[in-house]
Design a protein around this motif. Structure first.
Motif, short mmCIF file in Angstrom:
data_model
loop_
_atom_site.label_atom_id
_atom_site.label_comp_id
_atom_site.label_asym_id
_atom_site.label_seq_id
_atom_site.Cartn_x
_atom_site.Cartn_y
_atom_site.Cartn_z
N TYR A 199 0.74 -1.33 -0.04
CA TYR A 199 0.11 -0.03 -0.04
C TYR A 199 0.74 1.11 -0.05
CZ TYR A 199 -3.47 -3.45 1.83
OH TYR A 199 -4.21 -4.55 2.15
N GLU A 200 1.97 1.30 0.79
CA GLU A 200 2.82 2.46 0.91
C GLU A 200 3.48 2.57 -0.54
OE1 GLU A 200 6.45 3.88 3.49
OE2 GLU A 200 5.08 2.43 4.31
N THR A 201 4.02 1.65 -1.11
CA THR A 201 4.81 1.86 -2.39
C THR A 201 3.83 2.21 -3.51
OG1 THR A 201 6.06 -0.08 -1.78
CG2 THR A 201 6.18 0.67 -4.01
N ILE A 202 2.32 1.93 -3.48
CA ILE A 202 1.50 2.39 -4.51
C ILE A 202 1.35 3.90 -4.38
CG2 ILE A 202 -0.84 2.34 -5.22
CD1 ILE A 202 -0.69 -0.71 -4.81
N ALA A 203 1.18 4.10 -2.77
CA ALA A 203 0.77 5.51 -2.61
C ALA A 203 2.02 6.46 -2.92
CB ALA A 203 0.48 5.43 -1.12
N LYS A 204 3.14 6.05 -2.55
CA LYS A 204 3.99 7.00 -2.93
C LYS A 204 4.18 7.41 -4.34
CE LYS A 204 7.16 5.88 0.90
NZ LYS A 204 8.46 5.24 1.48
N LEU A 205 4.12 6.09 -5.12
CA LEU A 205 4.16 6.61 -6.74
C LEU A 205 3.10 7.62 -7.35
CD1 LEU A 205 4.79 3.07 -8.24
CD2 LEU A 205 6.09 5.00 -8.41
N ILE A 206 2.00 7.09 -6.66
CA ILE A 206 0.61 8.00 -7.00
C ILE A 206 0.64 9.51 -6.64
CG2 ILE A 206 -1.79 8.28 -7.19
CD1 ILE A 206 -1.94 5.14 -7.14
N ALA A 207 1.06 9.58 -5.37
CA ALA A 207 1.36 10.94 -4.52
C ALA A 207 2.26 11.65 -5.49
CB ALA A 207 1.54 10.84 -3.16
N GLU A 208 3.47 11.17 -5.81
CA GLU A 208 4.32 12.02 -6.65
C GLU A 208 3.64 12.28 -7.80
OE1 GLU A 208 7.66 9.36 -7.09
OE2 GLU A 208 8.11 9.26 -4.94
N ARG A 209 2.81 11.87 -8.71
CA ARG A 209 2.22 12.34 -9.78
C ARG A 209 1.12 12.83 -9.83
NH1 ARG A 209 3.74 6.02 -11.80
NH2 ARG A 209 6.03 6.37 -11.60
N LEU A 210 0.33 13.03 -8.63
CA LEU A 210 -0.96 13.60 -8.42
C LEU A 210 -0.77 15.32 -8.59
CD1 LEU A 210 -2.90 12.17 -5.52
CD2 LEU A 210 -3.50 12.22 -7.93
#
Length: 196
Positions: free
Chosen positions: A185-196
């Protein structure tokens, strides 16, 4: 017998003529044809924080998702129809593979609300309260507010909710996926947050 020699002579003439004719076959252009259909499976993600969001699938590439989830299955990203309600826009992507039904596939939902004074932290909190079962776990240092939790109605699924103020818009990502470990969950969240 004369007819046989006549047919044989005509046949030989035809054969000789046919062998000496050059036939030119047109070669197709090596350029790829243009199409209005977008590729369903993005191979590379979008750059960080685009000024305008028009779809959800490019926020996480299929190869990245497969690696994070630890699957060798070929995943296909399918952009779903956008939902535009007033100034708020919602985009969704379904990440399917051949080993699961569309109902079990991970989904990414992105909501964009360009409202002045909107709060990304409150948006993430309110979304988590509406869809999650307690406990709701905060992921520190990711976006303005990021949490993961168990699905409110299906104990086999989980949500990752990411809220971020970017380009004057409140951007909220909700990832709906089968239950995994907290580091996924943390890895997915970090990737998406960087791109939002």
């Amino acid at each position: 017998m004369r007819r046989t020699w006549g047919f044989l002579t005509v046949g030989l003439l035809f054969f000789a003529t046919a062998c000496s004719i050059e036939i030119e076959i047109p070669v197709r252009s090596q350029t790829t044809p243009t199409s209005s259909h977008k590729a369903a499976t993005p191979s590379t993600p979008i750059p960080a924080s685009p000024a305008t969001i028009t779809d959800a699938c490019p926020f996480i590439a299929v190869g990245e998702l497969a690696q994070i989830l630890g699957t060798s299955a070929e995943i296909e990203a399918k952009e779903q129809p956008a939902d535009v309600e007033g100034t708020e826009k919602r985009y969704s992507c379904l990440y399917e593979d051949i080993h699961q039904s569309p109902d079990g596939a991970p989904r990414l939902h992105i909501t964009v609300a360009p409202e002045i004074g909107a709060d990304s932290t409150a948006a993430a909190d309110n979304t988590a309260k509406a869809f999650c079962r307690e406990p709701i776990t905060t992921i520190e240092g990711v976006g303005d507010k990021t949490v993961h939790c168990e699905h409110g109605e299906d104990f086999t699924r989980a949500y990752v909710v990411i809220g971020k103020l970017s380009n004057g818009q409140v951007r909220l990502a909700l990832v709906d996926l089968p239950k995994y470990r907290a580091d996924v969950y943390e890895t997915i969240a970090k990737l998406i947050a960087e791109r939002l």
